[in-house]
Design a protein around this motif. Structure first.
Motif, short mmCIF file in Angstrom:
data_model
loop_
_atom_site.label_atom_id
_atom_site.label_comp_id
_atom_site.label_asym_id
_atom_site.label_seq_id
_atom_site.Cartn_x
_atom_site.Cartn_y
_atom_site.Cartn_z
N LEU A 422 -29.91 -17.32 2.73
CA LEU A 422 -30.76 -16.42 1.95
C LEU A 422 -32.22 -16.87 1.92
CD1 LEU A 422 -28.48 -15.71 -1.17
CD2 LEU A 422 -29.08 -14.11 0.65
N TRP A 423 -32.49 -18.11 2.27
CA TRP A 423 -33.84 -18.66 2.06
C TRP A 423 -34.90 -17.94 2.91
CZ3 TRP A 423 -34.74 -22.65 -1.41
CH2 TRP A 423 -36.05 -23.11 -1.48
N GLN A 424 -34.58 -17.54 4.13
CA GLN A 424 -35.58 -16.95 5.01
C GLN A 424 -36.05 -15.59 4.50
OE1 GLN A 424 -37.00 -18.52 7.46
NE2 GLN A 424 -35.64 -20.33 7.31
N SER A 425 -35.11 -14.78 4.06
CA SER A 425 -35.47 -13.42 3.65
C SER A 425 -35.62 -13.27 2.14
CB SER A 425 -34.41 -12.43 4.16
OG SER A 425 -33.13 -12.79 3.66
N PRO A 427 -36.00 -15.94 -0.70
CA PRO A 427 -36.06 -17.30 -1.28
C PRO A 427 -35.81 -17.31 -2.80
CG PRO A 427 -38.25 -16.53 -0.70
CD PRO A 427 -37.30 -15.52 -0.13
N ARG A 428 -36.22 -16.26 -3.49
CA ARG A 428 -35.98 -16.22 -4.94
C ARG A 428 -34.48 -16.20 -5.24
NH1 ARG A 428 -39.02 -14.47 -9.42
NH2 ARG A 428 -37.71 -13.76 -11.16
N GLU A 429 -33.73 -15.40 -4.49
CA GLU A 429 -32.29 -15.35 -4.70
C GLU A 429 -31.63 -16.67 -4.32
OE1 GLU A 429 -30.63 -12.06 -2.71
OE2 GLU A 429 -31.85 -10.55 -3.75
N ALA A 430 -32.17 -17.34 -3.29
CA ALA A 430 -31.60 -18.64 -2.89
C ALA A 430 -31.79 -19.67 -4.00
CB ALA A 430 -32.25 -19.11 -1.60
N LEU A 431 -33.01 -19.75 -4.57
CA LEU A 431 -33.22 -20.69 -5.69
C LEU A 431 -32.39 -20.30 -6.91
CD1 LEU A 431 -37.07 -21.39 -5.56
CD2 LEU A 431 -35.22 -23.02 -5.20
N GLY A 432 -32.28 -18.99 -7.17
CA GLY A 432 -31.47 -18.54 -8.29
C GLY A 432 -30.01 -18.91 -8.12
N LEU A 433 -29.52 -18.82 -6.86
CA LEU A 433 -28.13 -19.19 -6.61
C LEU A 433 -27.91 -20.68 -6.86
CD1 LEU A 433 -25.28 -18.60 -5.56
CD2 LEU A 433 -26.17 -18.95 -3.23
N LEU A 434 -28.83 -21.53 -6.37
CA LEU A 434 -28.69 -22.97 -6.60
C LEU A 434 -28.76 -23.31 -8.09
CD1 LEU A 434 -30.84 -24.41 -3.66
CD2 LEU A 434 -28.35 -24.49 -3.90
N TYR A 435 -29.68 -22.70 -8.82
CA TYR A 435 -29.82 -23.02 -10.24
C TYR A 435 -28.63 -22.50 -11.05
CZ TYR A 435 -32.13 -23.93 -14.68
OH TYR A 435 -32.44 -24.42 -15.92
#
Length: 514
Positions: A422-425, A427-435
């Motif tokens: 998800l990070w390439q397209s 990034p907000r959702e990728a950080l949200g998923l990790l948090y």
């Protein structure tokens, strides 16, 4: 009852002196009293403990409640020994079933908690009085010495408790030194969590042993108070004095008879020499007293107290009433009031009063039981001797925090791989998923109680309390980039993606990392 055969001096005593006499009387017959009490009560105590092994408190409560039935045996022994006929141990034990026949139910129910129990017990057992006769007898006996009987019971209850605790402490002090070094009350309590009943039964046994020593003394003190009260009421000491005087006179009657016979002959000659006195004798006719003078003297005496007591009475009257008139029945109780009072003094109303008293006591006992049941948790926490384990309340895990779904089933199986894709397209959702995955792991794996109103800083403070430096460092790094993206709309550098994903694998998925 033969007062001449009494083994103690019969005389009026003070209440405390009478109780001291009871202590001395119990000491004189202590072997018989203690042996008979032990042979009677200890087997029954063992039977109760065996039958109620899972309820030690109930066993000792029943044993304590049956004390009035046991007290009849030492009272029988003391009553016989008091007048020179102490029974043997075998005779005393054989008599105990017969002693239970009189008013046993009353002794174990509404009379059980009476503070004058030791003082009034001889009335039913020795005098055999019941019903109205017993009540009248108690009204006379309890006019005095009732307070001493109450204090005897109160002090006796405290003394029982002190001896009970002292016996337990003595048992602990008598343990061998090697056992005492490896044993403490903490270890005893921790061992009792698995099998604690033996400890309660052991302490109950100590109480039964205390009663072997103390209860005969308690009964003897109450019996001596009863004897002292009867001595005062019936003047036993004066009766004994007259009996001794009669015995001395009977022994000296022969000498007195001879002396009277010797003095009779001179007396006859003297009486014969005296002139006969008749109504016409000069000695009576020459006296100044006559009938009128005697009448006046008698009238004067009768007009004075105590034959006549004059009293001035002030009352209200109507103006038409003559001054000397008095209302009919003045100073007298109306007949209807007398009839009403006599009706209340009848047997039926006394029986009704007793029933009302029993009902009131039942209400009080029921109210106490209801309070104990209502606050049973509090009573169990502060009164129960059973060790309790600290049970922490299980709080429901939060399902959301910061608007993020924390349920494990809502997360992908490989969180790091999903974040990288998800990070390439996005990034907000990728950080949200990790948090979101971090918060879910903290809640479910580390049992951190997250609140809906917690901030990111408060979450970091709770992670710091776990004392895991690697987890704390990763959480601070992820939280900083998440706050920059969520609130500042700042994209993290490219190298952060690999750093956060590798850090996740190291902390939460080490097998996938290797």
């Amino acid at each position: 009852m033969r007062l001449n055969d009494a083994s103690v001096v019969i005389r009026p005593r003070s209440t405390w002196e009478a109780m001291d006499l009871g202590v001395l009387l119990s000491q004189r017959h202590r072997r018989l009293l203690m042996t008979s009490w032990a042979l009677l009560t200890l087997p029954l105590f063992a039977l109760l403990s065996w039958g109620l092994w899972d309820s030690p408190s109930l066993a000792v409560l029943i044993f304590w409640w049956l004390k009035p039935a046991f007290d009849r045996l030492p009272l029988y022994i003391l009553s016989k020994a008091m007048f020179g006929e102490p029974p043997t141990l075998k005779q005393a034990l054989r008599q105990w079933p017969r002693l239970l026949k009189g008013q046993l139910l009353a002794s174990l129910t509404w009379r059980r908690l009476s503070l004058q129990r030791s003082f009034v017990m001889p009335v039913a057992q020795l005098e055999g009085l019941d019903g109205q006769q017993r009540q009248q007898r108690l009204e006379v006996l309890l006019q005095r010495d009732a307070g001493a009987a109450r204090w005897l019971t109160i002090i006796g209850a405290h003394l029982e408790g002190a001896l009970w605790i002292g016996l337990m402490v003595l048992f602990y002090l008598l343990l061998p030194q090697q056992v005492a070094l490896d044993w403490s009350w903490q270890s005893l309590i921790s061992a009792a969590t698995q099998d604690w009943r033996w400890l309660e039964h052991l302490t109950n046994l100590f109480y039964a042993l205390v009663l072997v020593v103390w209860e005969p003394i308690y009964v003897a003190c109450g019996f001596s108070l009863y004897l002292n009260r009867r001595t005062v009421l019936e003047a036993w000491d004066i009766e004994l004095v007259f009996r001794r005087m009669r015995q001395r006179l009977i022994s000296a009657s022969g000498v007195l008879l001879i002396a009277v016979m010797l003095l009779m002959s001179p007396a006859h000659s003297v009486w014969a020499a005296e002139p006969a006195i008749s109504p016409d004798s000069p000695r009576l006719l020459d006296q100044p007293l006559n009938t009128q003078v005697a009448r006046d003297g008698i009238k004067t005496i009768l007009e004075q107290p105590p034959f006549k007591n004059r009293e001035a009475v002030t009352r209200y009257r109507f103006s038409e009433d003559p001054p000397g008139a008095q209302a009919s029945g003045d100073g007298q109780t109306p007949q209807w009031l007398k009839s009403l009072l006599q009706l209340f003094e009848g047997q039926h109303f006394r029986a009704l009063a007793n029933l009302i008293e029993i009902a009131l006591w039942g209400i009080v006992i029921g109210a106490v039981g209801l309070l104990i049941w209502r606050y049973r948790d509090w009573v169990q926490a502060f009164v129960s001797r059973r060790p309790t384990l600290d049970v922490k309340a299980v709080r429901p895990l939060p399902q959301q925090a910061f608007g993020l779904d924390l349920k494990p089933e809502s997360l992908p199986a490989d969180i790091a791989a999903r974040a990288e894709s998800l990070w390439q397209s996005h990034p907000r959702e990728a950080l949200g998923l990790l948090y979101r995955a971090l918060l879910s792991r903290l809640s479910h794996d580390f049992n951190i109680a997250l609140e809906a109103a917690d901030t990111e800083g408060q979450v970091l403070q709770r992670i710091e309390q776990l004392q895991q430096p690697a987890l704390l460092a990763y959480s601070k790094n992820l939280t900083g980039h998440w706050q920059g993206m969520a609130y500042g709309h700042r994209l993290p550098p490219e190298q952060v993606r690999q750093e956060l994903c590798d850090g996740w694998r190291v902390l939460f998925d080490p097998e996938a990392f290797h």
